[in-house]
Scaffold this motif. Structure first.
Motif, PDB file in Angstrom:
ATOM      1  N   LEU A 510       0.869  -1.169   0.000  1.00 45.75           N
ATOM      2  CA  LEU A 510       0.000   0.000   0.000  1.00 45.75           C
ATOM      3  C   LEU A 510       0.903   1.216   0.000  1.00 45.75           C
ATOM      4  CD1 LEU A 510      -2.641  -0.517   2.842  1.00 45.75           C
ATOM      5  CD2 LEU A 510      -3.071  -0.494   0.404  1.00 45.75           C
ATOM      6  N   ASP A 511       0.652   2.179  -0.869  1.00 44.81           N
ATOM      7  CA  ASP A 511       1.429   3.410  -0.762  1.00 44.81           C
ATOM      8  C   ASP A 511       0.523   4.539  -0.269  1.00 44.81           C
ATOM      9  OD1 ASP A 511      -0.045   4.219  -2.888  1.00 44.81           O
ATOM     10  OD2 ASP A 511       1.636   4.547  -4.244  1.00 44.81           O
ATOM     11  N   ALA A 512       1.075   5.749  -0.207  1.00 45.28           N
ATOM     12  CA  ALA A 512       0.325   6.858   0.377  1.00 45.28           C
ATOM     13  C   ALA A 512      -0.921   7.182  -0.447  1.00 45.28           C
ATOM     14  CB  ALA A 512       1.226   8.091   0.485  1.00 45.28           C
ATOM     15  N   SER A 513      -0.843   7.067  -1.767  1.00 46.67           N
ATOM     16  CA  SER A 513      -2.009   7.354  -2.601  1.00 46.67           C
ATOM     17  C   SER A 513      -3.114   6.333  -2.328  1.00 46.67           C
ATOM     18  CB  SER A 513      -1.635   7.310  -4.082  1.00 46.67           C
ATOM     19  OG  SER A 513      -0.548   8.150  -4.343  1.00 46.67           O
ATOM     20  N   MET A 515      -3.596   4.744   0.522  1.00 45.82           N
ATOM     21  CA  MET A 515      -4.187   5.066   1.827  1.00 45.82           C
ATOM     22  C   MET A 515      -5.214   6.179   1.674  1.00 45.82           C
ATOM     23  SD  MET A 515      -3.230   3.064   4.078  1.00 45.82           S
ATOM     24  CE  MET A 515      -4.360   3.941   5.164  1.00 45.82           C
ATOM     25  N   GLU A 516      -4.842   7.200   0.881  1.00 48.63           N
ATOM     26  CA  GLU A 516      -5.748   8.321   0.615  1.00 48.63           C
ATOM     27  C   GLU A 516      -7.051   7.809  -0.006  1.00 48.63           C
ATOM     28  OE1 GLU A 516      -4.558  11.146   1.525  1.00 48.63           O
ATOM     29  OE2 GLU A 516      -6.163  12.472   0.805  1.00 48.63           O
ATOM     30  N   THR A 548      -0.957   4.362  10.418  1.00 44.07           N
ATOM     31  CA  THR A 548      -1.812   5.486  10.026  1.00 44.07           C
ATOM     32  C   THR A 548      -3.014   5.592  10.965  1.00 44.07           C
ATOM     33  OG1 THR A 548      -3.293   4.164   8.648  1.00 44.07           O
ATOM     34  CG2 THR A 548      -1.255   4.924   7.634  1.00 44.07           C
TER      35      THR A 548
ATOM     36  N   HIS B 136      -0.542  10.752  -5.119  1.00 40.14           N
ATOM     37  CA  HIS B 136      -0.945  11.715  -4.094  1.00 40.14           C
ATOM     38  C   HIS B 136       0.250  12.518  -3.559  1.00 40.14           C
ATOM     39  CE1 HIS B 136      -3.335  13.396  -0.907  1.00 40.14           C
ATOM     40  NE2 HIS B 136      -2.432  12.975  -0.040  1.00 40.14           N
ATOM     41  N   PRO B 137       1.384  11.874  -3.221  1.00 36.97           N
ATOM     42  CA  PRO B 137       2.524  12.674  -2.730  1.00 36.97           C
ATOM     43  C   PRO B 137       3.042  13.664  -3.772  1.00 36.97           C
ATOM     44  CG  PRO B 137       2.845  10.362  -2.227  1.00 36.97           C
ATOM     45  CD  PRO B 137       1.657  10.433  -3.126  1.00 36.97           C
ATOM     46  N   LEU B 393       4.469  11.484   5.652  1.00 31.18           N
ATOM     47  CA  LEU B 393       4.832  10.468   4.649  1.00 31.18           C
ATOM     48  C   LEU B 393       6.130   9.762   5.022  1.00 31.18           C
ATOM     49  CD1 LEU B 393       4.066  12.205   1.232  1.00 31.18           C
ATOM     50  CD2 LEU B 393       2.922  10.217   2.195  1.00 31.18           C
ATOM     51  N   PHE B 396       5.481   7.033   7.189  1.00 32.94           N
ATOM     52  CA  PHE B 396       4.623   5.998   6.623  1.00 32.94           C
ATOM     53  C   PHE B 396       5.310   5.235   5.497  1.00 32.94           C
ATOM     54  CE2 PHE B 396       1.571   5.275   3.119  1.00 32.94           C
ATOM     55  CZ  PHE B 396       0.882   4.214   3.672  1.00 32.94           C
ATOM     56  N   ASP B 400       7.394   7.351  -0.875  1.00 32.20           N
ATOM     57  CA  ASP B 400       6.393   8.400  -1.061  1.00 32.20           C
ATOM     58  C   ASP B 400       6.929   9.751  -0.603  1.00 32.20           C
ATOM     59  OD1 ASP B 400       4.084   7.259  -2.287  1.00 32.20           O
ATOM     60  OD2 ASP B 400       3.694   6.143  -0.457  1.00 32.20           O
ATOM     61  N   ARG B 434      10.428  -0.934  -6.246  1.00 34.44           N
ATOM     62  CA  ARG B 434       9.783  -1.674  -5.156  1.00 34.44           C
ATOM     63  C   ARG B 434       9.262  -3.019  -5.649  1.00 34.44           C
ATOM     64  NH1 ARG B 434       4.395   0.278  -3.344  1.00 34.44           N
ATOM     65  NH2 ARG B 434       3.943  -1.376  -4.833  1.00 34.44           N
TER      66      ARG B 434
END
Lengths: 581, 581
Positions: A510-513, A515-516, A548, B136-137, B393, B396, B400, B434
């Protein structure tokens, strides 16, 4: 020992030198003699293919071999001039030089040096994984395209006509125009050379049935180049064919290479960066594939990063010797191993052998016809053309077929570097596209079990209140928003549902996008009066989730298994139809 | 109805026009009046930010709004000039024009037109998924960087000093040099404008506690720009501040836009391609995010491809009107909805409202101070700066955080387009990296169960003869060779094993390179006397496998579950320790 291994990690030679014995020495020496004899005509041929003076083919076979023997990890890989790297060199140097022959040579030397530096930098930065960017279909398309181009480009030597062109269309046009000017004597010599090359190949199978030792069979079956060189040179000398218009190698200056740096300006170096990087990648992939295949047969191991260092230093050595880029050669490696090579000492001795040739025997090659060298190149390269793979890939995977076709077309119709770059960019784009459209399955329970499976593939029970969805892809920026919409739409399409359970067994990251998007999906479903739940979350993904606020804002819960989720959210559905109840 | 929907799929207006009623008309009219009043100063301000003449801010708010009302899918999204798109326009046009003011205007118009064409092309080719490339980042870093740049660039208007620079360092240097030249009267007007902008915002919370209708509270809380314009214009006129050095908008030509094509040469168009593509992506992401958030609240649905068409036509309309690129505006959309807009008719009426302003009321804005416009921009943009996200970030996910930091640094230190491009390229590279290093777990059996789990995370039983490995990633060209080596090395590290079972639950796809590596792994293990088996293969992956020869050459078998594999390969290990036995 472990400590010593650590101390000398950039000098792998220390591993085998310590236990070197007489038996190994005998095998290595015999192999070195045979490979030297084979390498001389190949070196001259690949120098011609690279557009370089013949002696540079010898220079590329001295210092690079010695450096690879000391720093490479493969025990029997034979490094030196090879077809693909010579073609890339010719293409990039030709683009830069625009007809200036002196600049061409300097650019070709610069390419080798620069690609060596790239390889060493990749070794130090541990960037061996970058070679993964070259997918199998891209490599197949690239090699096939190059082989076709190489074969077409050598026709001018086989027929002694004046044809050139960086891509197939121009090349074919000039060839067709010049065809009536074919020099018949040259064509005859070409056909004799081709016969010399092919006959030993076809002898291999019957010879294997005899009692001859294996190394001798291997040598005979690969001795075509030597035979072709001998026969055509003797014919030329005895009949004075060079005075009747047959093109020959001519005088090769005797002696060892002078160490110099190529005379290139700053803007020349800059324009060589991309082709040299591609050359480094292609050369390394060719070399490491071969080294790994060899190592597997003998349960040995090749370290990609140390291999990068070995090949990088070999290329730097070639550049400093005034020669062009080198890589592992398939044909010579086979001969080397079959002839008894057991350690890199064979490579080191081969380098010394070529040095002796460069010092004392260059005169022997004065009357070698260029047509013979062209025949060696063409016969060597033709088996690499593999267009049937395209059909095979088309049946198996359209994106892979597309990547191969684009690479092939790019190599043939634009130029070799553009074709390769096109293939790499397209395969990355297709991979992103594919992962952006993941497989999403609605799940139901296989009656009477704890298993939940895709309703389209299995006969399953569904429940009214709960929508079970499995996403077969990691969630990342490339698909996060799309998936958010698809799951939300799926929920909207079932107005009676109260809960969504996301089965996460296929989610590896899972990346930050992502999670968003999960947070946004949670919020959107909440506004629609539906809870969001997760099940079968993998350990590494759970590690990320707990960092998170998501578990706190989640309207539903995280369940260990999908069955547990259903026990809580729709217990009736399980009891009603469970045959055990 | 389904048929009609299909027939008019590019004219979504047909959906809502058919059932339009008086109640909707009343809401839409009120919303249009309020948004028109708000849009005039915003349009002038964003024209100033884009470096364009003030009237183009009005032109960008007429035809684009009407086109979006007819072709867009979001019911209440307010399209028009916005901060980010104006900044990108200014940056790209500035790079192209190199100080030529006439060329700058043509380039800015060309950017809008070209980005509109890109959006329409993306709609037709169904390339909406391309916007997923903006993670998102990257978006957060981009918006924060732009907001900082915009705020810094407006200081010259707030202080009436002469400072410029495309990146932060030059900008900060010239600002610091020019600071002593601050024009105090302009600074005073700036502070008054800022006060007018902030006070209504802070009134929102207390007003909500009163009995005032919602739309009035929303309007009052957003009316800061109107208040600032009114107060500072009245002060300027009554005290003749423009004659004392206060910079004002000046004469705005009255009338409607003339339709023309920008006068740009071929090489100009070519150099606008990349920035216009980035502008299209950013504008679309901004617009669609807003549209989706609105639709979710009302359980409606936004179709990305139709939305691309709507926004694309709006931008083409803006370019043909001689104005700059437009997108969805967050502040105006909120006011539009809160003021009662229920259908796109509100947007259409707003466009007509602005046309009336352009025809009859441009004189009213002659004495509007530029400082007020700068204050509107700065107060609007500052809340978008979100640097704390970087820290969040970092905790997390490092990749990111790196992508956001690189985008932010690129925007601030190079220029906006380079920053965005850097972020996109870096996030794709980090994703490839990754997925090229997947999580690989050695599995053991949880005693007494059918479950096999990662031995590092669970207390499990291992068997001597069988090595169980789970790969948590799809196999593709980016990791195929690496995984082949890792699994082979793992097998080499356990010399007593006879079978390898690859648990495939995490494998969602296989491409041709992965098949090649599986075949090679099978071959290498075979040479080492070890069989290769697969378990828990997903349906889509099995569909691919059976298309190849792999099942035939596989030394082991494909098992439905891991437990079944163990029952066949190591039955003793199950019986011995099974508490049920």
């Amino acid at each position: 020992m472990a400590d010593a291994g650590r101390r000398f990690r950039w000098l792998p030679a220390s591993d085998w030198l310590a236990s070197y014995n007489r038996e190994q020495a005998a095998g290595d020496t015999l192999a070195a003699i045979i490979v030297t004899i084979l390498l001389v005509p190949q070196g001259l041929a690949y120098a011609m293919l690279a557009g370089m003076p013949p002696e540079t083919g010898l220079y590329a076979s001295i210092l690079p071999l010695i450096l690879y023997a000391l720093f490479g990890t493969s025990r029997t890989l034979s490094v030196g001039p090879a077809a693909l790297t010579s073609l890339i060199t010719a293409s990039a140097a030709g683009t830069l030089a625009q007809g200036d022959p002196q600049l061409f040579i300097q650019a070709a030397i610069g390419m080798g040096l620069l690609s060596g530096l790239f390889l060493v930098a990749m070794a130090i930065l541990r960037l061996g994984w970058l070679t993964n960017l070259l997918s199998h279909p891209v490599i197949t398309g690239f090699i096939s395209g190059c082989a076709i181009l190489i074969a077409a480009s050598q026709l001018k030597h086989l027929l002694r006509i004046d044809a050139s062109g960086e891509e197939l269309v121009t090349l074919a046009q000039t060839l067709a125009q010049q065809l009536p000017q074919t020099h018949w004597l040259t064509l005859a010599i070409s056909l004799i050379a081709i016969a010399c090359l092919l006959i030993p190949k076809y002898l291999a199978t019957p010879l294997k049935a005899t009692r001859l030792p294996g190394w001798l069979v291997a040598f005979i079956s690969k001795c075509g180049p030597i035979l072709a060189v001998l026969v055509t040179t003797l014919l030329t000398v005895s009949l004075s064919l060079d005075s009747r218009g047959l093109a020959v190698v001519g005088a090769i200056p005797a002696g060892l290479p002078q160490f110099t740096l190529p005379g290139l300006g700053r803007e020349h170096w800059q324009s060589l960066i991309t082709p040299a990087a591609l050359l480094a990648l292609i050369g390394f992939v060719e070399s490491i594939s071969l080294a790994q295949a060899l190592a597997a047969k003998r349960r040995q191991r090749v370290d990609a990063n140390r291999e990068l260092m070995g090949l990088g230093l070999a290329n730097i050595g070639s550049g400093l010797s005034g020669a062009f880029a080198v890589t592992g050669s398939f044909s010579r490696t086979t001969v080397n191993y079959d002839a008894g090579a057991r350690t890199p000492m064979a490579g080191l001795l081969t380098g010394i052998g070529i040095a002796l040739v460069a010092l004392f025997f260059t005169g022997w090659f004065h009357y070698l016809p260029l047509a013979s060298l062209a025949a060696i190149i063409v016969v060597g390269i033709l088996p690499l053309i593999n267009l049937s793979e395209l059909k095979h890939l088309w049946a198996f995977s359209r994106p892979d077929a597309l990547a191969m076709a684009a690479t092939l077309a790019g190599v043939l119709l634009i130029n070799v570097q553009s074709g390769l770059l096109l293939g790499v960019v397209l395969s990355v784009a297709l991979f992103l596209w594919r992962t952006s459209q993941p497989h999403v399955a609605e799940l139901g329970r296989i009656p009477g079990t704890h298993h939940f499976r895709n309703m389209d593939r299995h006969s399953v029970e569904l429940t009214e209140e709960v929508l079970s969805i499995r996403v077969d892809e990691s969630l990342y920026f490339g698909n996060a928003r799309t998936l958010e919409d698809r799951i939300y739409d799926e929920a909207q399409a079932h107005p009676q549902i109260q809960h969504v359970v996301l089965h996460c067994s296929g989610i590896n990251h899972l990346d930050a996008s992502a999670m968003e998007s999960l947070e946004s999906l949670n919020e959107r479903l909440k506004n629609a009066g539906v809870t969001l739940n997760l099940s079968n979350v993998k350990g590494p993904v759970m590690d990320v989730l707990v960092k998170t606020d998501f578990p706190k804002v989640l309207t539903g819960r995280v369940y260990l298994s999908h069955y547990q989720a259903m026990e809580v959210l729709a217990p009736d559905s399980l009891q009603e139809q469970d045959p055990d109840a």
